[in-house]
Design a protein around this motif. Sequence first.
Motif, PDB file in Angstrom:
ATOM      1  N   UNK A 182       0.915  -1.218   0.153  1.00  0.00           N
ATOM      2  CA  UNK A 182      -0.056  -0.006  -0.246  1.00  0.00           C
ATOM      3  C   UNK A 182       0.741   1.305   0.024  1.00  0.00           C
ATOM      4  N   UNK A 183       0.279   2.258  -0.235  1.00  0.00           N
ATOM      5  CA  UNK A 183       0.926   3.467  -0.375  1.00  0.00           C
ATOM      6  C   UNK A 183       1.359   4.190   0.942  1.00  0.00           C
ATOM      7  N   UNK A 184       2.328   5.149   0.779  1.00  0.00           N
ATOM      8  CA  UNK A 184       2.846   5.973   2.266  1.00  0.00           C
ATOM      9  C   UNK A 184       1.789   6.436   2.924  1.00  0.00           C
ATOM     10  N   UNK A 185       0.733   6.846   2.119  1.00  0.00           N
ATOM     11  CA  UNK A 185      -0.494   7.707   2.894  1.00  0.00           C
ATOM     12  C   UNK A 185      -1.253   6.374   3.617  1.00  0.00           C
ATOM     13  N   UNK A 186      -1.370   5.446   3.280  1.00  0.00           N
ATOM     14  CA  UNK A 186      -2.196   4.220   3.642  1.00  0.00           C
ATOM     15  C   UNK A 186      -1.511   3.906   4.837  1.00  0.00           C
ATOM     16  N   UNK A 187      -0.139   3.762   4.550  1.00  0.00           N
ATOM     17  CA  UNK A 187       0.563   3.345   5.853  1.00  0.00           C
ATOM     18  C   UNK A 187       0.381   4.107   6.902  1.00  0.00           C
ATOM     19  N   UNK A 188       0.415   5.552   6.645  1.00  0.00           N
ATOM     20  CA  UNK A 188       0.199   6.419   7.746  1.00  0.00           C
ATOM     21  C   UNK A 188      -1.024   6.103   8.464  1.00  0.00           C
ATOM     22  N   UNK A 217      -2.991   3.479   8.642  1.00  0.00           N
ATOM     23  CA  UNK A 217      -3.108   2.464   9.485  1.00  0.00           C
ATOM     24  C   UNK A 217      -2.590   2.515  10.612  1.00  0.00           C
ATOM     25  N   UNK A 218      -1.404   3.182  10.604  1.00  0.00           N
ATOM     26  CA  UNK A 218      -0.699   3.424  11.862  1.00  0.00           C
ATOM     27  C   UNK A 218      -1.433   4.160  12.951  1.00  0.00           C
ATOM     28  N   UNK A 219      -1.959   5.327  12.246  1.00  0.00           N
ATOM     29  CA  UNK A 219      -2.862   6.162  12.960  1.00  0.00           C
ATOM     30  C   UNK A 219      -4.152   5.365  13.633  1.00  0.00           C
ATOM     31  N   UNK A 220      -4.724   4.739  12.978  1.00  0.00           N
ATOM     32  CA  UNK A 220      -5.648   4.059  13.184  1.00  0.00           C
ATOM     33  C   UNK A 220      -5.524   2.763  14.429  1.00  0.00           C
ATOM     34  N   UNK A 221      -4.528   2.299  14.197  1.00  0.00           N
ATOM     35  CA  UNK A 221      -3.903   1.148  15.075  1.00  0.00           C
ATOM     36  C   UNK A 221      -3.346   1.850  16.512  1.00  0.00           C
ATOM     37  N   UNK A 222      -3.083   3.058  16.565  1.00  0.00           N
ATOM     38  CA  UNK A 222      -2.805   3.942  17.384  1.00  0.00           C
ATOM     39  C   UNK A 222      -4.065   4.356  18.358  1.00  0.00           C
ATOM     40  N   UNK A 223      -4.798   4.789  17.511  1.00  0.00           N
ATOM     41  CA  UNK A 223      -6.256   5.355  18.317  1.00  0.00           C
ATOM     42  C   UNK A 223      -6.749   4.062  18.781  1.00  0.00           C
ATOM     43  N   UNK A 224      -6.885   3.025  18.101  1.00  0.00           N
ATOM     44  CA  UNK A 224      -7.531   1.735  18.608  1.00  0.00           C
ATOM     45  C   UNK A 224      -7.108   1.405  19.876  1.00  0.00           C
ATOM     46  N   UNK A 225      -5.825   1.409  20.079  1.00  0.00           N
ATOM     47  CA  UNK A 225      -5.081   0.866  21.289  1.00  0.00           C
ATOM     48  C   UNK A 225      -5.257   2.034  22.287  1.00  0.00           C
ATOM     49  N   UNK A 226      -4.882   2.999  22.105  1.00  0.00           N
ATOM     50  CA  UNK A 226      -5.145   4.183  23.011  1.00  0.00           C
ATOM     51  C   UNK A 226      -6.507   4.345  23.612  1.00  0.00           C
ATOM     52  N   UNK A 227      -7.572   4.300  22.670  1.00  0.00           N
ATOM     53  CA  UNK A 227      -8.855   4.362  23.101  1.00  0.00           C
ATOM     54  C   UNK A 227      -9.209   3.115  24.081  1.00  0.00           C
ATOM     55  N   UNK A 228      -8.908   2.051  23.728  1.00  0.00           N
ATOM     56  CA  UNK A 228      -9.197   0.756  24.592  1.00  0.00           C
ATOM     57  C   UNK A 228      -8.521   0.947  25.777  1.00  0.00           C
ATOM     58  N   UNK A 229      -7.200   1.389  25.990  1.00  0.00           N
ATOM     59  CA  UNK A 229      -6.639   1.535  27.125  1.00  0.00           C
ATOM     60  C   UNK A 229      -7.233   2.532  28.239  1.00  0.00           C
ATOM     61  N   UNK A 230      -7.800   3.628  27.404  1.00  0.00           N
ATOM     62  CA  UNK A 230      -8.456   4.572  28.326  1.00  0.00           C
ATOM     63  C   UNK A 230      -9.758   3.794  28.825  1.00  0.00           C
ATOM     64  N   UNK A 231     -10.603   2.993  27.892  1.00  0.00           N
ATOM     65  CA  UNK A 231     -11.577   2.118  28.525  1.00  0.00           C
ATOM     66  C   UNK A 231     -11.435   1.203  29.695  1.00  0.00           C
ATOM     67  N   UNK A 232     -10.121   0.753  29.473  1.00  0.00           N
ATOM     68  CA  UNK A 232      -9.925  -0.416  30.407  1.00  0.00           C
ATOM     69  C   UNK A 232      -9.681   0.476  31.861  1.00  0.00           C
ATOM     70  N   UNK A 233      -8.858   1.497  31.688  1.00  0.00           N
ATOM     71  CA  UNK A 233      -8.498   2.294  32.866  1.00  0.00           C
ATOM     72  C   UNK A 233      -9.766   2.763  33.703  1.00  0.00           C
ATOM     73  N   UNK A 234     -10.775   3.158  32.874  1.00  0.00           N
ATOM     74  CA  UNK A 234     -12.053   3.444  33.419  1.00  0.00           C
ATOM     75  C   UNK A 234     -12.738   2.236  34.317  1.00  0.00           C
ATOM     76  N   UNK A 235     -12.679   1.255  33.690  1.00  0.00           N
ATOM     77  CA  UNK A 235     -13.239   0.066  34.278  1.00  0.00           C
ATOM     78  C   UNK A 235     -12.496  -0.198  35.523  1.00  0.00           C
TER      79      UNK A 235
END
Length: 646
Positions: A577-583, A585-603
């Motif tokens: 995939x292109x550089x833009x797509x790579x970026x 994907x990285x951003x989406x993965x980062x968002x997904x994990x940080x959101x999940x982390x916040x959710x876990x901390x809340x629990x």
Amino acid sequence: MKERETRDTTPENPKKKEPKMPFGGKSFSWFYVLLLIFILMFTIFNPFTESKEITWLEFERDFLEQGQVEKLVVVNKEVAEIYIREEYLQDPKYEDISFSEFGPHYTMTLGSVESFENKLEKAQQDFLPEEKIDVQYTSRTNFGDILPWLIPLGLLLLFWVFVVRRMSSGGGANPFSSFGKTTARISNAGRKNPVTFKDVAGLNEAKSEVMEVVDFLKNPVTYTKLGAKIPKGVLLLGPPGTGKTLIAKAMAGEANVPFFSLSGSEFVELFVGVGASRVRDLFQKAKEKAPSIIFIDEIDAVGRSREKVNALQSNDERENTLNQLLTELDGFGENTGVIVLAATNRPDILDKALLRPGRFDRHIYLELPNKLDRIEIFEVHIQNLKLAKDIDVEELASLSPGFSGADIANICNEAALIAARKKKEIVEQQDFLDARDRVVGGLERKGHIISPVEKNIVAYHEAGHAVASWFLKHVDSLVKVSIIPRGKSLGSAWYLPEERKIVTKAQFMDQICASLGGRASEDVIFNEISSGALDDLEKVTKQAYTMVAFYGLDREIGPLSYYDSTGQNERILSKPYSENMAELIDKKVHDLITKSYERTKKILVDHKAELEELAQLLLKKEVVEKTDLERILGERNTEVLFDEKD
Ligand code: ADP
């Protein structure tokens, strides 16, 4: 079950025949030994050099003065040989000396030829002015001179004779002449205790497919009279330990035909051409013994796709072997009565040419066993154990989802070992449960000392996993939490995984939160984070990448998958995939994990009191079972759901 497999030592095997050797086998080397002894003896007791050594003074006084010398022979400018006139040999002074008939009778070592000649000249003038002694000069090779290099040569010769004799006799002793021969073990029909289909639990479809192949071999006419072609190759596919080798052995036991078994790696040898010649030899032997079966385990060792080999590590030898295998599969006629069975757990890397019709065209998939299969497999493997009455096979099977047949066999054996270690007469249910934990988590290391501070961190880390997963709907149910070090890990939360074929996005998300529970707990409680979450974080990151880039689970990126089942991408170093797509994907993965982390901390913040209580109990008891978990955390509340909008 013991299985006897014998190496092929059929009469046509030429290695067995006594080789014809010059001087007849054994006596050949004796000939050389005798020759060497003879040379040594000859050198030491040389009859031609049998003469007494004398000095110049003796020579002058006893022989020259008397006029008894017939001639002198100077050898190699070093030694003068003295010949006595025949008529004087009867003289009493020669009586006690034994001479050879022809002389020389005495020898004399010379300092230098010139001084010898001068002395001789002078002596002749003094004693025999009218009669000159005949002096001859000669050079000669002495055996004594060549001895220093003759001995090592003789030893080398002996060694060579020894090697030649070893190579050309004694069955498989010759490592060179058997190189090109197949290393397949042949198990003949009629062995004692063969493995049969009774020993293979579950796998009913695979068994019936294999049975059909056996039937092809036994009654080919039933099929050929309708014009059908009998398959040549059958490929057993499936994860490791699912019973591929076992089913092949059972097939050998049931078919009652010669069964050649070998591993794919046995074709691969350092020397060029050996693999191909082994393949030829294998097929030739199998055809001679038809109907017969060839079983090649781990065929990926030779059958790896030729395209996938990258330029840096080309492997011509393996390619030659594969080509030979393909040729043999094509080559043998339709009804020769040889069926090739092969097994692999990496079908994706096999060369496509192997899989096309006419070669390995029948594929039998062996999957990980389901619960019913696992019950059967447990039953097969506990047969030979001395069991307590309380054994509940169903519980064992339900506690081992995702386990392969080999894992189950391992658990049964491990349970018996644990019971024996505890000096029990019989194996009990608890031994099986302990064995399962050991197989899953590794060896318990009770003696492993960790500092109280670290133990505290581990307790809160594990309690974090437990509390987070307790309040997440889609996480597998928790069985127990432990802070006893096991294998590499310092603590663990034990779940009972559900058997699923597909995983929803919500399940993935909850799973990620549960995995982040440990790190989140450290954060919430100590306000400090540690390296202890490495495994969790690695798992979570990989999981998030597969969700976004492979499963197309991210709404913004959409239903795109960059997964490559053909494995072609492995060779290309750039991303598909292109550089833009790579970026992105990285951003989406980062968002997904940080959101999940916040959710876990809340629990965890919401249930901080329970978290504290559980961690303290863990520090006290080391292992907290389900009853205590329920007491602290209450009935499992599955209402905290993952919301797509989060
Ligand atoms: P594979 O070749 O698929 O890697 P194996 O056939 O070597 O696996 O299996 C290893 C062991 O696991 C076997 O020797 C057997 O003890 C056990 N096993 C695997 N599957 C089964 C099964 N279906 N029934 C009974 N035992 C099994």
